[in-house]
Design a protein around this motif. Structure first.
Motif, PDB file in Angstrom:
ATOM      1  N   PRO A   1       0.761  -1.205   0.150  1.00 41.41           N
ATOM      2  CA  PRO A   1      -0.069  -0.122  -0.077  1.00 41.41           C
ATOM      3  C   PRO A   1       0.789   1.213   0.081  1.00 41.41           C
ATOM      4  CG  PRO A   1      -0.849  -1.457   1.744  1.00 41.41           C
ATOM      5  CD  PRO A   1       0.349  -2.128   1.085  1.00 41.41           C
ATOM      6  N   VAL A   2       1.894   1.414   0.688  1.00 44.85           N
ATOM      7  CA  VAL A   2       2.819   2.836   0.758  1.00 44.85           C
ATOM      8  C   VAL A   2       3.499   2.649  -0.917  1.00 44.85           C
ATOM      9  CG1 VAL A   2       4.989   3.796   1.749  1.00 44.85           C
ATOM     10  CG2 VAL A   2       3.287   2.302   3.309  1.00 44.85           C
ATOM     11  N   THR A  56       0.641   3.745  -3.018  1.00 46.54           N
ATOM     12  CA  THR A  56       0.074   5.152  -2.884  1.00 46.54           C
ATOM     13  C   THR A  56       1.346   6.212  -3.490  1.00 46.54           C
ATOM     14  OG1 THR A  56      -0.922   4.527  -0.847  1.00 46.54           O
ATOM     15  CG2 THR A  56      -0.387   7.006  -1.223  1.00 46.54           C
ATOM     16  N   GLN A  63      -7.925   2.202   8.571  1.00 46.90           N
ATOM     17  CA  GLN A  63      -7.619   3.253   7.964  1.00 46.90           C
ATOM     18  C   GLN A  63      -7.920   4.545   8.509  1.00 46.90           C
ATOM     19  OE1 GLN A  63      -5.541   1.526   6.206  1.00 46.90           O
ATOM     20  NE2 GLN A  63      -6.632  -0.235   5.894  1.00 46.90           N
ATOM     21  N   VAL A  98      -5.922   9.637   6.004  1.00 47.47           N
ATOM     22  CA  VAL A  98      -5.068   8.630   5.208  1.00 47.47           C
ATOM     23  C   VAL A  98      -6.463   8.427   3.872  1.00 47.47           C
ATOM     24  CG1 VAL A  98      -4.201   6.469   4.675  1.00 47.47           C
ATOM     25  CG2 VAL A  98      -3.342   7.840   6.447  1.00 47.47           C
ATOM     26  N   TRP A 146      -5.525   9.252  -0.037  1.00 45.43           N
ATOM     27  CA  TRP A 146      -6.289   8.211  -1.212  1.00 45.43           C
ATOM     28  C   TRP A 146      -7.251   9.061  -2.001  1.00 45.43           C
ATOM     29  CZ3 TRP A 146      -6.411   3.464   2.622  1.00 45.43           C
ATOM     30  CH2 TRP A 146      -4.970   3.045   2.738  1.00 45.43           C
ATOM     31  N   THR A 163      -7.925  -3.094   0.271  1.00 46.40           N
ATOM     32  CA  THR A 163      -7.417  -1.999   0.144  1.00 46.40           C
ATOM     33  C   THR A 163      -6.372  -2.022  -1.204  1.00 46.40           C
ATOM     34  OG1 THR A 163      -7.326  -1.260   2.363  1.00 46.40           O
ATOM     35  CG2 THR A 163      -5.760  -0.115   1.026  1.00 46.40           C
ATOM     36  N   ASN A 198      -0.873   3.428   8.205  1.00 50.15           N
ATOM     37  CA  ASN A 198      -1.243   5.137   8.226  1.00 50.15           C
ATOM     38  C   ASN A 198      -0.063   5.770   7.920  1.00 50.15           C
ATOM     39  OD1 ASN A 198      -4.402   4.861   8.407  1.00 50.15           O
ATOM     40  ND2 ASN A 198      -3.905   3.886  10.015  1.00 50.15           N
ATOM     41  N   VAL A 221       1.523   5.568   4.645  1.00 52.04           N
ATOM     42  CA  VAL A 221       1.047   6.430   3.486  1.00 52.04           C
ATOM     43  C   VAL A 221       1.521   7.896   3.673  1.00 52.04           C
ATOM     44  CG1 VAL A 221      -1.133   7.198   2.736  1.00 52.04           C
ATOM     45  CG2 VAL A 221      -1.114   4.894   3.106  1.00 52.04           C
ATOM     46  N   GLU A 260       3.067  10.429   0.960  1.00 54.57           N
ATOM     47  CA  GLU A 260       2.492  11.872   0.420  1.00 54.57           C
ATOM     48  C   GLU A 260       3.697  12.795   0.347  1.00 54.57           C
ATOM     49  OE1 GLU A 260      -1.094  14.694   0.470  1.00 54.57           O
ATOM     50  OE2 GLU A 260      -0.356  13.870   2.530  1.00 54.57           O
TER      51      GLU A 260
END
Length: 517
Positions: free
Chosen positions: A9-10, A13, A44, A48, A52, A104, A295, A298, A302
């Protein structure tokens, strides 16, 4: 081209955010493909989901997940307290959504499939990283090298090879006690919208149990178990069924997934290594109580993405990337401190700590002061960049420190701006403040003098009602500078201070256009 190591997921993202900034991305992962097994990281946090949402996935995750708004803590069969979650603005997302990491990842994969700037390459395990002044050469197990301008490395907890290639240490500790996870499909009326944490329940004496609702009438139960716990023996003896029945009673259930894990608390000594930014579990590991792993990862992604984009497009100098380490390493240390305190309360390391815990739990039934000392996990929250070199301090808005459980800091330099409805003339697609902020460096102002060479949005134009100004605590004579990740960079009272604040935010680069996105 930007390379991303790791398709969890990281990494997903990071890839989506980099592509959103217009940069081509190659994602490398050593696995043959997606391994969709178990719930893994389920919780989540609202902000976060908001990240997304900037890549078109937040609403899908929120709609698929189970919303919960209350965290309840028990000692044996007595409830000690419950915690709700503040929102200084009017977010479109709930405080927390529970959905399996696998789902996710599937939703993020769908967004990646629609993004022509992203190329995902499974079966490409990175075995070497060689940097020079112009870029990074990545060696993979396929025998083919890849050349990238910058790299976001999100190899996960088992990223030893990547960390070794980068010369990064990963100091910390591993805990002795294990945790048994079971995903159960059953019916538990009244438990669908709350997190439950039990200290020393009769059905797990001397240890803890955590229960989370998940989609499709599924519940995730975590039992703290001894270091020598044997899952196979537990199942063979019928002990696992008895353990489940002690929680849910005689109602029917389906065992969807079960696993045992031991966790660690570790942090890399550096998160920027030349042209490589280290993110997620590859950079920091924390205990799961508080949902601060995924969390936080992510938010690493960003932070890394907008800074790489600004440097790669020559909108900011290379030195801006130094602030990635400054900000996200500080966030990692904060998470280690918070989760470390939780673990010392959950698993006392000395007789003195054990006696202290017993006394606090005994008193907490009737004593509010003792309840405040009960630590069942402080839940995930965005970090505050008040000490960042990019932040212009405001002595009128000093940071009072970590807020109480469930609260959020008052808006000020370094704080994530509250989200509020806005109307931007000619932009019907932008309906929220954070949407506007994430388009680039953004300046808001009251009725004060306009800023030369800078596009500044008036509060009363964005929102003719008092909602926005009240959420910010903004005055008519103020200028608010917002970062591309929607954190407040500066709050100023003189138009002439806006350009220097933007220059500070961009690592010393003076603004050259009216919009910095």
């Amino acid at each position: 081209m930007i390379a991303v190591i790791g398709a969890g997921p990281v990494g997903q993202t990071a890839a989506l955010l980099l592509a959103r900034w217009g940069l081509p991305v190659v994602v490398l992962d050593g696995r043959p493909g997606r391994d969709a097994v178990g719930s893994k990281a389920i919780c989540q946090q609202r902000d976060v989901l908001d990240v997304w949402d900037s890549v078109g996935v937040g609403r899908a995750v929120a709609d698929r997940g189970v919303t919960w708004t209350m965290a309840r803590t028990f000692h044996r069969d007595r409830e000690l307290f419950s915690v709700g979650f503040a929102d200084r603005g009017r977010s479109v997302f709930p405080p927390f959504v529970n959905v399996s990491q696998c789902e996710t990842e599937t939703l993020l994969d769908a967004a990646i499939a629609d993004q022509p700037l992203i190329d995902v390459r499974w079966g490409h395990r990175v075995t070497g990283l060689d940097q020079d002044d112009d870029g990074v050469t990545l060696t993979t197990g396929t025998g083919q090298d890849l050349r990238a301008d910058y790299v976001v490395a999100a190899p996960g907890a088992r990223g030893d090879v990547v960390r070794r290639e980068l010369g990064v240490t990963f100091d910390g500790e591993s805990f002795d006690d294990c945790f048994l996870i079971c995903d159960l499909r059953t019916d538990l009326p009244g438990w669908e919208t709350e997190r439950r944490f039990y200290f020393d329940p009769v059905w797990n004496p001397g240890r803890q149990v955590l229960i989370h609702p998940c989609p499709d009438s599924t519940y995730r139960i975590d039992w703290q178990v001894p270091p020598d716990f044997d899952l196979d023996a537990e199942e063979a003896s019928g002990g696992l069924d008895r353990r489940v029945r002690q929680v849910i009673g005689d109602r029917p259930y389906e065992l969807v997934w079960r696993s045992v894990y031991r966790f660690s608390s570790r942090v890399a000594d550096r998160m920027r290594i030349g042209r490589v930014l280290l993110a997620g579990d590859g950079a920091h590991l924390v205990s799961p109580f508080g949902a601060r792993g995924l969390n936080s990862g992510v938010l690493d992604a960003e932070n890394a993405a907008w800074k790489i984009a600004y440097v790669a497009r020559d909108t900011a100098p290379d030195g801006l990337l130094d602030s990635y380490h400054d900000e996200r390493h500080a966030a990692a240390l904060e998470n280690l401190e918070v989760t470390g305190a939780t673990m010392r309360f959950l698993v006392p390391g000395t007789d003195t700590e054990a006696r202290h815990r017993r006394e606090i739990l005994r008193r907490a039934v009737t004593d509010p002061a003792a309840r405040a000392q009960v630590d069942s996990g402080r839940l995930a929250e965005p970090f505050w960049y008040v000490d960042s070199p990019l932040t212009t301090p405001d002595e009128r808005r000093p940071f009072p420190g970590r807020p109480t459980r469930g609260d959020v800091p008052v808006p000020a330099p370094g704080i994530l701006v509250p989200d509020c409805p806005v109307t931007v003339p000619g932009r019907p697609d932008v309906t929220r403040l954070r949407q506007l902020a994430r388009e680039g460096v953004t300046v808001l102002r009251g009725t004060a003098t306009d800023v030369p060479d800078v596009e500044a949005y008036r509060f009363d134009v964005l929102d003719p009602t008092p909602t926005l100004r009240e959420a910010l605590g903004a005055r008519d004579d103020e200028y608010w500078v917002l970062r591309p990740d929607a954190h407040v960079a500066a709050v100023l009272t003189r138009a002439g201070d806006v350009a220097p604040a933007i220059a500070r935010l961009l690592g010393g680069r003076r603004p050259v256009s009216r919009r910095f996105g």
